[in-house]
Scaffold this motif. Structure first.
Motif, PDB file in Angstrom:
ATOM      1  N   GLY A 196       3.960  -2.059  -4.875  1.00  0.00           N
ATOM      2  CA  GLY A 196       3.763  -0.644  -4.568  1.00  0.00           C
ATOM      3  C   GLY A 196       4.675   0.288  -5.335  1.00  0.00           C
ATOM      4  N   ASP A 221       5.307   0.768  -8.642  1.00  0.00           N
ATOM      5  CA  ASP A 221       4.719   1.478  -9.786  1.00  0.00           C
ATOM      6  C   ASP A 221       3.764   2.580  -9.343  1.00  0.00           C
ATOM      7  OD1 ASP A 221       6.144   0.016 -11.644  1.00  0.00           O
ATOM      8  OD2 ASP A 221       4.542  -1.436 -11.980  1.00  0.00           O
ATOM      9  N   LYS A 222       2.944   2.307  -8.324  1.00  0.00           N
ATOM     10  CA  LYS A 222       2.032   3.342  -7.828  1.00  0.00           C
ATOM     11  C   LYS A 222       2.825   4.495  -7.224  1.00  0.00           C
ATOM     12  CE  LYS A 222      -1.938   4.528  -5.152  1.00  0.00           C
ATOM     13  NZ  LYS A 222      -2.846   4.275  -4.086  1.00  0.00           N
ATOM     14  N   THR A 227       0.855  -1.191   0.000  1.00  0.00           N
ATOM     15  CA  THR A 227       0.000   0.000   0.000  1.00  0.00           C
ATOM     16  C   THR A 227       0.888   1.238   0.000  1.00  0.00           C
ATOM     17  OG1 THR A 227      -1.699  -1.168   1.248  1.00  0.00           O
ATOM     18  CG2 THR A 227      -1.815   1.240   1.247  1.00  0.00           C
TER      19      THR A 227
END
Length: 162
Positions: A146, A148-149, A78
């Protein structure tokens, strides 16, 4: 005199030898393979384990984006975006941000505001689920998801700041 000179800086924190803790450095590696690496007013830096030395990397900047592994009681991988001013105003009660290093980013910012003027700070934290407890260079697939985000959020921050 500042160590870095670009007005906008991305600082990746972590240890490459402590597994998931190194995810901030993985983000920095990935950013060096994007169009951001060619921007004149941007520094992309591996800041290591981010103790008080982080203050030297903030000096003279207009905006600093810090990327680090965090423990915030959310699923691994996250990605959290947290304003530095929120960390300073509310500490860990407002945001359950706990860097896995000896000093949290909040600790460093609180010390920094006492000894220097701070730039705008944004923390991009990637949840790692649990503290690193053994030496390894491997990062779990959930945590790597997480990256790439985090890169997308960082690009938004950079392009809105230049």
């Amino acid at each position: 005199m500042p160590i870095l000179h670009a007005p906008v800086r991305i600082l990746g924190c972590g240890s490459p030898l402590m597994g998931n803790d190194g995810v901030g450095l993985k983000v920095i590696e990935a950013l060096h393979r994007t169009e951001l690496k060619d921007l004149k007013d941007l520094d992309i830096v591996d800041a290591g384990v981010c103790g008080l030395d982080l203050l030297n990397l903030l000096e003279g900047a207009r905006k600093v984006i810090i990327v680090d592994a965090i423990l915030a009681d959310s699923p691994p991988g996250t990605v959290h975006r947290i304003e530095g001013k929120d960390l300073l105003e509310g500490g860990t009660e407002l945001h359950p941000l706990v860097s896995i290093h000896d000093l949290t980013i909040t600790d460093v910012l609180k010390i920094g505001e006492q000894v220097q003027s701070l730039p705008e700070v944004v923390v991009i934290g990637i949840e790692i689920g649990s503290p690193a407890s053994e030496f390894t260079q491997e990062i779990s697939p959930d945590v790597l998801n997480g990256v790439d985000k985090a890169i997308l959020l960082i690009k938004e921050e950079v392009y809105s700041s230049l």
